[in-house]
Design a protein around this motif. Structure first.
Motif, short mmCIF file in Angstrom:
data_model
loop_
_atom_site.label_atom_id
_atom_site.label_comp_id
_atom_site.label_asym_id
_atom_site.label_seq_id
_atom_site.Cartn_x
_atom_site.Cartn_y
_atom_site.Cartn_z
N TYR A 7 1.26 -1.72 0.33
CA TYR A 7 -0.11 0.07 0.17
C TYR A 7 1.27 1.19 0.13
O TYR A 7 0.19 2.12 -0.44
CB TYR A 7 -1.27 0.71 0.81
N HIS A 126 -2.51 -7.03 -4.15
CA HIS A 126 -3.63 -6.20 -2.93
C HIS A 126 -3.30 -7.17 -2.46
O HIS A 126 -2.95 -8.05 -2.42
CB HIS A 126 -4.33 -6.41 -4.18
N TRP A 138 -8.51 -6.13 -0.73
CA TRP A 138 -8.06 -4.83 -0.61
C TRP A 138 -7.36 -4.53 -1.83
O TRP A 138 -6.41 -4.71 -1.53
CB TRP A 138 -7.45 -4.75 0.64
N ILE A 145 -7.99 3.41 -0.80
CA ILE A 145 -7.64 1.25 -0.85
C ILE A 145 -9.22 1.09 -0.62
O ILE A 145 -10.09 1.59 0.24
CB ILE A 145 -7.05 1.14 0.03
N LEU A 147 -12.39 -1.35 -0.83
CA LEU A 147 -12.37 -3.47 -1.39
C LEU A 147 -13.54 -3.89 -1.95
O LEU A 147 -14.44 -3.24 -2.24
CB LEU A 147 -13.30 -3.03 0.82
N CYS A 187 -13.36 -5.39 8.64
CA CYS A 187 -13.27 -3.37 8.09
C CYS A 187 -11.71 -2.42 8.91
O CYS A 187 -11.25 -2.05 8.99
CB CYS A 187 -13.85 -2.34 7.54
N SER A 190 -9.17 -3.80 9.56
CA SER A 190 -7.73 -4.20 8.39
C SER A 190 -7.85 -3.04 7.80
O SER A 190 -6.07 -2.13 7.93
CB SER A 190 -8.82 -4.37 7.38
N THR A 191 -8.29 -1.77 9.10
CA THR A 191 -7.43 0.08 8.87
C THR A 191 -6.45 -0.19 9.41
O THR A 191 -5.35 0.75 9.44
CB THR A 191 -9.39 0.76 9.17
#
Length: 201
Positions: A7, A126, A138, A145, A147, A187, A190-191
């Motif tokens: 990322y 990704h 992602w 980014i 999803l 999520c 994940s963030t």
């Protein structure tokens, strides 16, 4: 992001990290559109809710997650070895920072390595995650980014992560369909992992 985190390629400049791949904030490039589409606007039965990671102290490792009407949903606190994500009623998820970090979230993410929860694809373009038996991707794009559903059918976008200009706030936009699919808490976790500026593999 740095090292093996793809990322950083999407422009997540980290001025506090001397190993950051990018030397400055990413700028949009009209010749490099998102891999898929942009998150749809709110219309009909589709609704999008926004949640903000802010009050960084000094970064996402210690912050608050607020939603509509500034309601507090989560608090993120980090010691030297653990990041604890708590709901108002109590702890919800833990990330243990070790040579191979692990993650677990009550009733949502079984205990596993972070690199297993967010799997880096072989082309390093990704990361994928599996929630309730379904696979999602992602994917870095020009607007953040994103999803998407991951599989043989045309991808459907469920969420987007973006960071503001002065890097003081990260926004998670998530659709009502994502809530119904049980993606809200994954999520959130994940963030934190995608913006933590640590190697999560």
């Amino acid at each position: 992001m740095f090292g093996s985190n793809p990322y950083a390629q999407a422009g997540w400049y980290n001025p506090q990290n001397p190993l950051s791949i990018n030397s400055g904030p990413w700028q949009p490039n009209s010749s490099n559109p998102p891999t898929f589409g942009a998150l749809p606007s709110q219309s009909g039965s589709k609704s999008i809710l926004a949640f903000e990671f802010s009050s960084f102290n000094p970064d996402i490792f210690n912050c608050l997650v607020t939603g509509p009407k500034q309601h507090k949903f989560f608090e993120v606190k980090t010691t030297s070895n653990n990041t604890l994500v708590s709901k108002p009623e109590g702890p919800f998820a833990i990330i243990h920072w070790a040579q191979r970090p692990t993650v677990e979230a009550s009733g949502v993410i079984a205990f596993q390595r972070t690199g297993g929860f967010l799997k880096l694809t072989s082309d390093r373009s990704h990361r994928t995650m599996t929630v309730n038996g379904k696979s999602y991707a992602w994917v870095p794009g020009s607007n953040g980014i994103n999803l998407y559903t991951n599989g043989p059918n045309p991808p459907q976008q469920y969420a987007r992560l973006s960071i503001n200009g002065n890097h003081s706030k990260i926004t998670l936009e998530i659709t009502s369909e994502a809530f119904q699919a049980g993606l809200f808490e994954p999520c959130i976790v994940s963030t934190i992992l995608l913006f933590c500026a640590r190697n999560i593999d």
